[in-house]
Motif scaffolding. Structure first.
Motif, PDB file in Angstrom:
ATOM      1  N   GLU A  84       1.034  -1.330   0.118  1.00  0.00           N
ATOM      2  CA  GLU A  84       0.118  -0.010  -0.079  1.00  0.00           C
ATOM      3  C   GLU A  84       0.852   1.189  -0.030  1.00  0.00           C
ATOM      4  O   GLU A  84       0.422   2.228  -0.447  1.00  0.00           O
ATOM      5  CB  GLU A  84      -1.054  -0.062   1.159  1.00  0.00           C
ATOM      6  CG  GLU A  84      -1.927  -1.125   1.134  1.00  0.00           C
ATOM      7  CD  GLU A  84      -1.123  -2.266   1.935  1.00  0.00           C
ATOM      8  OE1 GLU A  84      -0.573  -2.471   2.822  1.00  0.00           O
ATOM      9  OE2 GLU A  84      -2.005  -3.376   1.565  1.00  0.00           O
ATOM     10  N   LEU A  85       1.915   1.124   0.753  1.00  0.00           N
ATOM     11  CA  LEU A  85       2.762   2.255   0.844  1.00  0.00           C
ATOM     12  C   LEU A  85       4.163   2.090   0.436  1.00  0.00           C
ATOM     13  O   LEU A  85       4.828   1.027   0.515  1.00  0.00           O
ATOM     14  CB  LEU A  85       2.983   2.724   2.236  1.00  0.00           C
ATOM     15  CG  LEU A  85       1.517   3.246   3.068  1.00  0.00           C
ATOM     16  CD1 LEU A  85       1.874   3.303   4.419  1.00  0.00           C
ATOM     17  CD2 LEU A  85       1.084   4.345   2.309  1.00  0.00           C
ATOM     18  N   ASP A  86       4.868   3.303  -0.499  1.00  0.00           N
ATOM     19  CA  ASP A  86       6.322   3.229  -0.755  1.00  0.00           C
ATOM     20  C   ASP A  86       6.803   3.225   0.703  1.00  0.00           C
ATOM     21  O   ASP A  86       6.462   3.990   1.740  1.00  0.00           O
ATOM     22  CB  ASP A  86       6.448   4.352  -1.473  1.00  0.00           C
ATOM     23  CG  ASP A  86       7.776   4.780  -1.743  1.00  0.00           C
ATOM     24  OD1 ASP A  86       8.102   4.521  -3.137  1.00  0.00           O
ATOM     25  OD2 ASP A  86       8.790   5.060  -1.146  1.00  0.00           O
ATOM     26  N   PRO A  87       8.207   2.514   1.043  1.00  0.00           N
ATOM     27  CA  PRO A  87       8.697   2.453   2.257  1.00  0.00           C
ATOM     28  C   PRO A  87       9.311   3.792   2.534  1.00  0.00           C
ATOM     29  O   PRO A  87       9.553   3.887   3.900  1.00  0.00           O
ATOM     30  CB  PRO A  87       9.856   1.586   1.994  1.00  0.00           C
ATOM     31  CG  PRO A  87      10.162   1.399   0.474  1.00  0.00           C
ATOM     32  CD  PRO A  87       8.889   1.546  -0.266  1.00  0.00           C
ATOM     33  N   VAL A  88       9.598   4.731   1.636  1.00  0.00           N
ATOM     34  CA  VAL A  88      10.150   5.854   1.894  1.00  0.00           C
ATOM     35  C   VAL A  88       9.395   7.227   2.097  1.00  0.00           C
ATOM     36  O   VAL A  88       9.015   8.157   3.128  1.00  0.00           O
ATOM     37  CB  VAL A  88      11.323   6.387   1.181  1.00  0.00           C
ATOM     38  CG1 VAL A  88      11.725   7.658   1.389  1.00  0.00           C
ATOM     39  CG2 VAL A  88      12.548   5.293   1.243  1.00  0.00           C
ATOM     40  N   TYR A  89       8.421   7.338   0.910  1.00  0.00           N
ATOM     41  CA  TYR A  89       7.895   8.188   0.581  1.00  0.00           C
ATOM     42  C   TYR A  89       6.319   8.181   0.875  1.00  0.00           C
ATOM     43  O   TYR A  89       5.219   9.000   0.667  1.00  0.00           O
ATOM     44  CB  TYR A  89       7.732   8.795  -0.951  1.00  0.00           C
ATOM     45  CG  TYR A  89       9.262   8.991  -1.225  1.00  0.00           C
ATOM     46  CD1 TYR A  89       9.773  10.323  -0.690  1.00  0.00           C
ATOM     47  CD2 TYR A  89       9.961   8.426  -2.047  1.00  0.00           C
ATOM     48  CE1 TYR A  89      11.005  10.637  -0.967  1.00  0.00           C
ATOM     49  CE2 TYR A  89      11.161   8.710  -2.269  1.00  0.00           C
ATOM     50  CZ  TYR A  89      11.648   9.809  -1.842  1.00  0.00           C
ATOM     51  OH  TYR A  89      13.005  10.052  -2.221  1.00  0.00           O
ATOM     52  N   GLY A  90       5.640   7.209   1.302  1.00  0.00           N
ATOM     53  CA  GLY A  90       4.234   6.564   1.841  1.00  0.00           C
ATOM     54  C   GLY A  90       3.301   6.686   0.596  1.00  0.00           C
ATOM     55  O   GLY A  90       3.806   5.978  -0.183  1.00  0.00           O
ATOM     56  N   GLU A 126       3.240   9.027  -1.305  1.00  0.00           N
ATOM     57  CA  GLU A 126       3.496   9.953  -2.315  1.00  0.00           C
ATOM     58  C   GLU A 126       4.716   9.443  -3.244  1.00  0.00           C
ATOM     59  O   GLU A 126       5.172   9.849  -4.241  1.00  0.00           O
ATOM     60  CB  GLU A 126       4.200  11.274  -1.693  1.00  0.00           C
ATOM     61  CG  GLU A 126       3.244  11.974  -0.821  1.00  0.00           C
ATOM     62  CD  GLU A 126       1.901  12.550  -1.696  1.00  0.00           C
ATOM     63  OE1 GLU A 126       2.108  13.077  -2.890  1.00  0.00           O
ATOM     64  OE2 GLU A 126       0.902  12.335  -0.978  1.00  0.00           O
ATOM     65  N   GLY A 127       5.028   8.167  -2.965  1.00  0.00           N
ATOM     66  CA  GLY A 127       6.178   7.671  -3.707  1.00  0.00           C
ATOM     67  C   GLY A 127       5.863   7.025  -4.944  1.00  0.00           C
ATOM     68  O   GLY A 127       5.007   7.064  -5.542  1.00  0.00           O
ATOM     69  N   HIS A 128       6.985   6.597  -5.519  1.00  0.00           N
ATOM     70  CA  HIS A 128       6.994   6.133  -6.910  1.00  0.00           C
ATOM     71  C   HIS A 128       6.385   4.675  -7.033  1.00  0.00           C
ATOM     72  O   HIS A 128       6.157   4.201  -8.062  1.00  0.00           O
ATOM     73  CB  HIS A 128       8.417   5.982  -7.568  1.00  0.00           C
ATOM     74  CG  HIS A 128       8.756   7.707  -7.921  1.00  0.00           C
ATOM     75  ND1 HIS A 128       8.340   8.420  -8.655  1.00  0.00           N
ATOM     76  CD2 HIS A 128       9.627   8.172  -7.151  1.00  0.00           C
ATOM     77  CE1 HIS A 128       8.966   9.426  -8.759  1.00  0.00           C
ATOM     78  NE2 HIS A 128       9.807   9.531  -7.571  1.00  0.00           N
TER      79      HIS A 128
END
Length: 176
Positions: A160-166, A168-170
């Motif tokens: 569900e989430l990008d590990p760095v940007y949540g 907002e990530g790529h």
């Protein structure tokens, strides 16, 4: 910790890695490399990186190096955040892509993508973590691992989430 002072926009490398010998890689999800994603201050350490990953539901974290032999995980994706040093890491198997990783770089490795440290500084270390603290398996490119590994890889969902940007990530745009 003020995340706004640590997390920064990064140069993104995104590449689909084709099957290489007995390493399946991942035909639908590219390897994502965020060069310079984390602006780590001298006092920041592995706990800083673990906290960022955990805030985005990437847990079951560890701190160590990267194995010096090709391996992959078929039941989960993996994120690596470089805490210290530099390493040349090959992704995709024996004919794969070599990328130099340094402090602050983050790599999101899709299930099935082989990785191996070719060389590195003595102080190289990184934090690894998995979406929702998933357990991981170890595969080495042996004939007997497939087709079960291929079946496993096909069942691993996009986090569900990008590990760095949540949110907002790529990760979501590149893995959907």
């Amino acid at each position: 910790m003020d995340k706004s002072q640590i997390i920064q926009q990064a140069y993104l490398v995104s590449e689909i890695l084709e099957e290489d010998e007995n390493f399946p890689n991942n035909k639908s999800m590219p390897l994502l490399v965020y060069k310079g994603a984390l602006f780590l201050h001298p006092d920041d350490n592995d706990d800083t990186v673990k906290q960022i990953f955990a805030e985005n539901n990437w847990t079951n974290a560890w701190t160590d190096g990267i194995y010096d032999y090709h391996h992959y995980h078929s039941i989960t994706h993996e994120v690596l955040g470089v805490v210290c040093g530099t390493a040349d890491v090959q992704f995709g198997g024996p004919n794969g892509k070599c990328i130099v990783l340094t402090r602050g770089d983050v790599v999101i490795i899709p299930a099935g993508v082989a990785h191996k440290k070719l060389s590195g500084t003595d102080d190289f270390s990184c934090v690894g973590a998995y979406p929702h603290g998933a357990q991981y398996d170890m595969n080495y490119g042996n004939d007997a691992e497939r087709p079960q590994a291929d079946e496993n890889i096909s069942k691993v969902h996009t986090p569900e989430l990008d590990p760095v940007y949540g949110n907002e990530g790529h990760l979501k745009e590149c893995w959907n």
